[in-house]
Design an enzyme around this catalytic site. Structure first.
Site, PDB file in Angstrom:
ATOM      1  N   PHE A  42       2.819   5.499   6.766  1.00 16.81           N
ATOM      2  CA  PHE A  42       1.961   6.145   6.807  1.00 16.81           C
ATOM      3  C   PHE A  42       2.266   7.195   8.076  1.00 16.81           C
ATOM      4  O   PHE A  42       2.929   8.391   8.359  1.00 16.81           O
ATOM      5  CB  PHE A  42       0.825   5.820   6.810  1.00 16.81           C
ATOM      6  CG  PHE A  42       0.013   5.738   5.376  1.00 16.81           C
ATOM      7  CD1 PHE A  42       0.926   6.350   3.926  1.00 16.81           C
ATOM      8  CD2 PHE A  42      -1.144   4.503   4.961  1.00 16.81           C
ATOM      9  CE1 PHE A  42       0.945   5.458   2.753  1.00 16.81           C
ATOM     10  CE2 PHE A  42      -1.348   4.012   3.836  1.00 16.81           C
ATOM     11  CZ  PHE A  42      -0.131   4.488   2.519  1.00 16.81           C
ATOM     12  N   HIS A  97       1.467  -3.379   8.943  1.00 19.49           N
ATOM     13  CA  HIS A  97       1.965  -3.244   7.039  1.00 19.49           C
ATOM     14  C   HIS A  97       3.695  -3.027   7.019  1.00 19.49           C
ATOM     15  O   HIS A  97       4.113  -2.104   5.715  1.00 19.49           O
ATOM     16  CB  HIS A  97       1.149  -2.525   6.968  1.00 19.49           C
ATOM     17  CG  HIS A  97      -0.563  -3.229   6.147  1.00 19.49           C
ATOM     18  ND1 HIS A  97      -1.344  -3.696   6.964  1.00 19.49           N
ATOM     19  CD2 HIS A  97      -1.010  -3.742   5.310  1.00 19.49           C
ATOM     20  CE1 HIS A  97      -1.634  -4.543   6.907  1.00 19.49           C
ATOM     21  NE2 HIS A  97      -2.059  -4.544   5.830  1.00 19.49           N
ATOM     22  N   GLU A 150      -2.950  10.998   9.360  1.00 21.82           N
ATOM     23  CA  GLU A 150      -1.821  10.846  10.035  1.00 21.82           C
ATOM     24  C   GLU A 150      -1.401  11.885  10.679  1.00 21.82           C
ATOM     25  O   GLU A 150      -1.194  11.139  11.672  1.00 21.82           O
ATOM     26  CB  GLU A 150      -1.114   9.368   9.314  1.00 21.82           C
ATOM     27  CG  GLU A 150      -1.757   8.559   8.653  1.00 21.82           C
ATOM     28  CD  GLU A 150      -1.790   8.842   6.936  1.00 21.82           C
ATOM     29  OE1 GLU A 150      -2.735   7.734   6.547  1.00 21.82           O
ATOM     30  OE2 GLU A 150      -1.940   9.900   6.612  1.00 21.82           O
ATOM     31  N   ARG A 167       1.765  -7.500   7.956  1.00 19.96           N
ATOM     32  CA  ARG A 167       0.305  -7.932   7.252  1.00 19.96           C
ATOM     33  C   ARG A 167       0.427  -9.386   7.011  1.00 19.96           C
ATOM     34  O   ARG A 167      -0.366 -10.205   7.664  1.00 19.96           O
ATOM     35  CB  ARG A 167       0.441  -7.127   5.953  1.00 19.96           C
ATOM     36  CG  ARG A 167      -1.147  -7.216   5.224  1.00 19.96           C
ATOM     37  CD  ARG A 167      -0.530  -7.012   4.345  1.00 19.96           C
ATOM     38  NE  ARG A 167      -1.729  -7.343   2.886  1.00 19.96           N
ATOM     39  CZ  ARG A 167      -1.739  -7.189   1.630  1.00 19.96           C
ATOM     40  NH1 ARG A 167      -0.819  -6.866   1.326  1.00 19.96           N
ATOM     41  NH2 ARG A 167      -2.926  -7.298   0.954  1.00 19.96           N
ATOM     42  N   ASP A 192       1.527  -4.723  -3.260  1.00 22.99           N
ATOM     43  CA  ASP A 192       2.111  -3.184  -2.850  1.00 22.99           C
ATOM     44  C   ASP A 192       2.774  -2.230  -3.444  1.00 22.99           C
ATOM     45  O   ASP A 192       3.109  -1.080  -3.603  1.00 22.99           O
ATOM     46  CB  ASP A 192       1.256  -2.940  -1.244  1.00 22.99           C
ATOM     47  CG  ASP A 192      -0.110  -3.244  -0.535  1.00 22.99           C
ATOM     48  OD1 ASP A 192      -1.243  -3.320  -1.744  1.00 22.99           O
ATOM     49  OD2 ASP A 192      -0.607  -3.310   0.258  1.00 22.99           O
TER      50      ASP A 192
END
Length: 308
Positions: A79, A105, A54, A163, A113
């Site tokens: 990220f 997300h 990233e 998400r 997650d």
């Protein structure tokens, strides 16, 4: 209401805008999740997968943007922002380049997650960076409409995407996105709820619950966290005398912090912040997490009543 994830609207918007404008899209090996894969399939020569790197992606995007071509970059919010903060600050925002960071997300609705991937600090982190516009769409309609404004904006922009499939509250045919301008949804004199992102639907539900009890509130959609619409914040605070903010984000430094700063300097008002109370998330289904942290209509109702 139908339910669509804002990341889905983002992917479709890129495809549609790609027919009219020349820009580049980049991803960090998550194009299936961020939905940039739709653009990659349609415009393969204008899409670059930078792999799980990233920081490099943001640096490459900055380099491309110096040629005058806008660049959209995507990954999970944890990220794209958490890992690449330095590149966002120094390579993108310091020179004011046309890099559009559209991160999916975000928030606890990443679900199973868990805490490592549930980035609930992005709005607070990014609104401190000069030159950066910060946007948090409420639904798929707003996310789709925002993308053309983001593309046309001269400078870096962060767009927070999710998400989880969330209620569609706006009609696509009648909705116009205006960057930096909050959108009043309901009018009431007893309190105002400033909501952003998926919490707008919860605020609208809370309004209906409170109305049955004789409490009439204003609901205002704050899709642009920075620059915050100071005029609208002050107007509704003075109108109602009671302010609640609602966000799928930590209460430290996000929408609640931005609104509190405006009020402290211009119109001191009693207020409550609905959000994560300085805690990390947990691993569980998204809907259960929203209820667990009070990121729902009931949480907003309780906040309003606490000010009455």
């Amino acid at each position: 209401m139908s339910k669509i994830a804002t990341r889905m609207a983002y992917g479709q918007a890129l495809c549609d805008l790609g027919d009219k404008y020349d820009f580049i899209v980049m991803d960090a090996d998550l194009s299936g999740s961020t939905q940039t894969g739709m653009f990659a399939a349609k415009f393969p020569d204008r899409f670059f997968n930078c792999g799980i790197a990233e920081q490099n992606m943001l640096s490459v995007a900055a380099g491309i943007a110096t040629t005058g071509k806008p660049v959209f970059v995507s990954s999970f919010a944890m990220f794209a922002v958490g890992r690449a903060y330095e590149q966002i600050r120094n390579s993108v925002c310091h020179p004011g380049l046309n890099v559009k960071i559209c991160a999916s997300h975000a928030g606890v609705t990443v679900g199973e997650d868990g805490a490592t991937h549930q980035y609930c600090e992005d709005l607070a982190v990014l609104r401190t960076i000069p030159n950066l516009t910060v946007i948090s769409p409420a639904d798929a309609t707003e996310a789709y409409a925002a993308m053309e404004a983001v593309l046309k904006h001269d400078g870096p922009v962060y767009v927070r995407l999710g998400r989880f499939a969330v209620p569609v509250v706006f009609e696509k045919e009648n909705y116009k996105f205006e960057m930096g301008k909050a959108v009043p949804i309901y009018e009431g004199d007893d309190a105002v709820v400033f909501a952003t992102g998926i919490m707008l639907a919860a605020a609208m539900e809370a309004r209906d619950i409170l109305a049955k009890e004789g409490i009439n509130i204003s609901v205002v959609n704050v899709h642009t966290i920075k620059p915050i619409d100071k005029e609208t914040v002050i107007k509704y605070a003075q109108k109602t005398g009671r302010v609640v903010t609602a966000e799928e984000h930590t209460v430290v430094g996000g929408l609640g912090g931005a609104v509190a700063e405006v009020l402290a300097e211009n119109a001191p008002t009693r207020m409550k912040r609905v959000g994560l109370n300085d805690t990390f998330g947990k691993s569980a289904p998204a809907a259960q997490l929203l209820d667990h942290y009070g990121l729902n209509a009931a949480g907003i109702v309780d906040a309003v009543k606490s000010l009455m």
